[in-house]
Enzyme design. Sequence first.
Site, short mmCIF file in Angstrom:
data_model
loop_
_atom_site.label_atom_id
_atom_site.label_comp_id
_atom_site.label_asym_id
_atom_site.label_seq_id
_atom_site.Cartn_x
_atom_site.Cartn_y
_atom_site.Cartn_z
N LYS A 1 -7.88 -54.24 26.85
CA LYS A 1 -6.97 -54.20 25.70
C LYS A 1 -7.72 -54.04 24.38
O LYS A 1 -7.24 -53.38 23.47
CB LYS A 1 -6.07 -55.45 25.65
CG LYS A 1 -5.04 -55.45 26.77
CD LYS A 1 -3.81 -56.28 26.45
CE LYS A 1 -2.74 -55.99 27.50
NZ LYS A 1 -1.53 -56.75 27.38
N LYS B 1 -2.17 -48.54 34.96
CA LYS B 1 -1.03 -49.36 35.34
C LYS B 1 0.22 -48.97 34.54
O LYS B 1 0.10 -48.59 33.37
CB LYS B 1 -1.46 -50.81 35.17
CG LYS B 1 -0.50 -51.78 34.62
CD LYS B 1 -1.11 -53.15 34.49
CE LYS B 1 -0.76 -53.68 33.12
NZ LYS B 1 -0.13 -54.96 33.06
N LYS C 1 4.42 -51.41 29.39
CA LYS C 1 5.40 -51.26 28.30
C LYS C 1 4.78 -50.53 27.12
O LYS C 1 5.47 -49.87 26.37
CB LYS C 1 5.81 -52.64 27.77
CG LYS C 1 6.50 -53.53 28.72
CD LYS C 1 6.87 -54.82 27.99
CE LYS C 1 6.80 -56.02 28.88
NZ LYS C 1 5.54 -56.77 28.78
#
Length: 339
Positions: free
Chosen positions: A116, A203, A206
């Site tokens: 991230k 993956k 959202k």
Amino acid sequence: MQDKKKKVVFSGVQPTGSLHLGNYLGAIKNFVGLQDDHDCLYCIVDLHAITVWQNPNDLKSNILDVASVYLAAGIDPKKSVIFVQSTVPHHAELAWILNCITRIGWLNRMTQFKEKAGKNRENVSSGLYTYPNLMAADILLYFSDLVPVGDDQKQHLELTRDIAQKFNNDYSNFGGTDFFPIPDPLILDESSRIMSLRDGTKKMSKSDPSVMSRIEFKDSNDQIIKKISKAKTDPLPIPSNINDLERRPEVNNLLLIFSSLSGSKLNDVLSDYSGKQFSQFKKDLSDLLIANIEPIREELTRLDNDQVFLREILEKGTDEAMKRSNINMKKIRDIVGLN
Ligand code: AQP
């Protein structure tokens, strides 16, 4: 009311956007299946969400959206506690105590932080770095036994176990060596990692900028058909052998989604479709998706018009979670030496 004979299950979803098939197959579907035989707490983890900046208006509506998906997917507020993390301040309090237990070296190994933060590591929030400690606090606050999560959360769960063990050891003379139960992850293999429809190595998420990468609960039937028909595959036909899927991540992903939604073994799906072109498979996959998502979407529309009901459920959930966390937090403070 807590049933002391049942194992405690805790899990959560971040209100960071529109929930998708990965959240459903990797987590929420399992939540529903656990309710009858377990004492379940399902949280909307808004404090986790703000580790990355969220527009406050979007955050408020995303919180209610996750609550709606929980209910529409079949979580029953009479059986499970549904609540918003920030409405129970003990999560943040215990997270601070656990900040003082977790070693920096342990956090440095977390791959989700590395993914991230990317190259921007110096500029992301310190909350993103200590995110796993808050997650450990969520779980340990209720002395949870089981945590149903997708495969991406496995490492965080292992860290939670290490944190619980270190706390138990550090304070063994005050709380005993088994004060916190060591929680087990509950990861269903086949559906534990649903990948993007555009890139089978990433993956489904959202925050992926492309809506074509994911199936969302609010997608219309036409949108589902379009996303599946455009989902990336390759020019080869569907193989008969599972091993032949190894270098075909997109095809593997679509077959896994089919297997997970239909409840059939991957081998059986392969033998039904091997040698066939993707057009027939994609049509059947769209039908299967629509059969699963349409009833949830209709219930979401109904709940959208009943916000009062939704807020009532969340308030009751907060009351119940507070009742339990209050008792547990008193014990924890006492063990640590806080008043
Ligand atoms: N693609 C996935 N396959 C299987 N399980 C998944 N989960 C998420 N994506 C997949 C599981 O859903 C639960 C809730 O996830 P989350 O919203 O708390 O956080 P996340 O894993 O970071 O989900 P996203 O969609 O990738 O959100 P963003 O883009 O905001 O970071 C977890 O149990 C997770 O394992």
